[in-house]
Design an enzyme around this catalytic site. Structure first.
Site, PDB file in Angstrom:
ATOM      1  CD  GLU A  33      29.706  43.308  48.799  1.00 55.87           C
ATOM      2  OE1 GLU A  33      29.387  44.052  47.883  1.00 55.87           O
ATOM      3  OE2 GLU A  33      30.321  43.802  50.014  1.00 55.87           O
ATOM      4  CG  HIS A  35      31.297  33.588  46.247  1.00 52.46           C
ATOM      5  ND1 HIS A  35      32.232  33.732  46.863  1.00 52.46           N
ATOM      6  CD2 HIS A  35      31.984  32.563  45.180  1.00 52.46           C
ATOM      7  CE1 HIS A  35      33.513  33.306  46.799  1.00 52.46           C
ATOM      8  NE2 HIS A  35      33.180  32.406  45.781  1.00 52.46           N
TER       9      HIS A  35
END
Ligand code: PAF
Length: 287
Positions: A33, A35
């Site tokens: 999450e 990224h």
């Protein structure tokens, strides 16, 4: 979303988009999450979004986890597809480094502290791959997670010193509900370690609360954070430190913006985390 595998193809695609703003998110894959929050920010701010997935051998030391580094291209591509990005650039090591390096970048500032102390040459490798990726993709905006705050500070230097024409955007760390920073390496934690790992961030928050209560002596704060982590985890403390941010210099007393950062080692995962604070102990706004 188109998958692009060679620098030459990527460069020819970029030529056809010369009037657009390009948001670029460099990654080593194994997306989580954290990224995806960078990708979402890039989407909100640009005409075109490109994500790279490349496990860069130059930034791994001889005893580090290059071979074991988690790779999951199919899952990563599915996640990116769901976010409707334009291109994912997934070059091979051979495509990125067709010859043995004939040029070396050596950074002199901001590298010999925090993670850089135990990873000699790591940030030189990061600087090389980012320089190459910027040359290939020519992004207008480039996005990094602030969990790797030293990396962000180092890339700021790279951009300034090499006059790279790109705006850097640091994005806040995404956390689990217990405070643990999302990381590709969290998958290696055992059940017990998963339970203990959030105490790294809780320790940093304790340090923050001391600063808010007017403690300025860095030794006192560091000692309190280390003690807290030791009392709550079985991890080995690699470092806990307070430095000026973004210049990353040691200080005895807090007078300006700082980073309070820590790294701890569990049986098969080393975790890092940090808080970037004003001298009053408030979280520093980075955008
Ligand atoms: O933070 C990372 O994942 C890597 O260091 C980066 C910036 C993609 C360079 O390889």
């Amino acid at each position: 979303m188109k998958v692009v595998r060679t620098p030459a193809e990527m460069q020819s695609i970029i030529k056809s988009h010369s009037t657009k703003s390009i948001g670029f998110v460099p990654t080593m894959g194994s997306l989580h999450e954290g990224h995806l929050s960078l990708v979402q920010k890039a989407k909100a701010q640009n005409d075109l979004v490109i994500v790279s997935i490349f496990v860069n051998p130059l930034q791994f030391g001889p005893t580090e986890d290059l071979e074991q580094y988690p790779r999951n291209e199919a899952v990563d591509c599915r996640l990116l597809e769901d976010l409707h990005i334009d291109y994912v650039f997934i070059p091979s090591a051979q495509a990125m480094y067709p010859t043995k390096p004939r040029i070396q970048l050596t950074l002199t500032d901001r590298v010999n502290v925090l993670c850089g102390q135990s990873r000699p040459g790591h940030f030189d490798g990061v600087a090389m791959v980012i320089t190459k990726l910027v040359q290939i993709i020519k992004p207008t905006h480039m996005y990094f997670g602030l969990k790797d705050a030293q990396q962000f500070a180092v890339i700021q230097l790279l951009v300034e010193d090499l006059n790279l024409d790109v705006k850097l955007i640091g994005v806040e760390t995404v956390r689990e509900s217990d405070g643990l920073a999302k990381s590709s390496r969290n998958v290696y934690l055992t059940e017990t370690e998963k339970h203990e790992a959030p105490y790294l961030y809780k320790g940093l928050q304790l340090g923050q609360s001391l600063i808010q209560r007017d403690e300025t002596d860095t030794k006192v704060i560091i000692q309190a954070v280390k003690e807290y982590i030791r009392n709550h985890t079985s991890a080995e403390i690699d470092y806990v430190d307070i430095l000026t941010y973004p210049s990353l210099e040691h200080i005895d007393f807090i007078e300006d913006d700082i980073i309070l950062a820590g790294a701890i080692k569990f049986s098969s995962a080393r975790l890092i985390d940090n808080v970037i604070l004003t001298s009053e102990g408030h979280v520093k706004k980075m955008d």
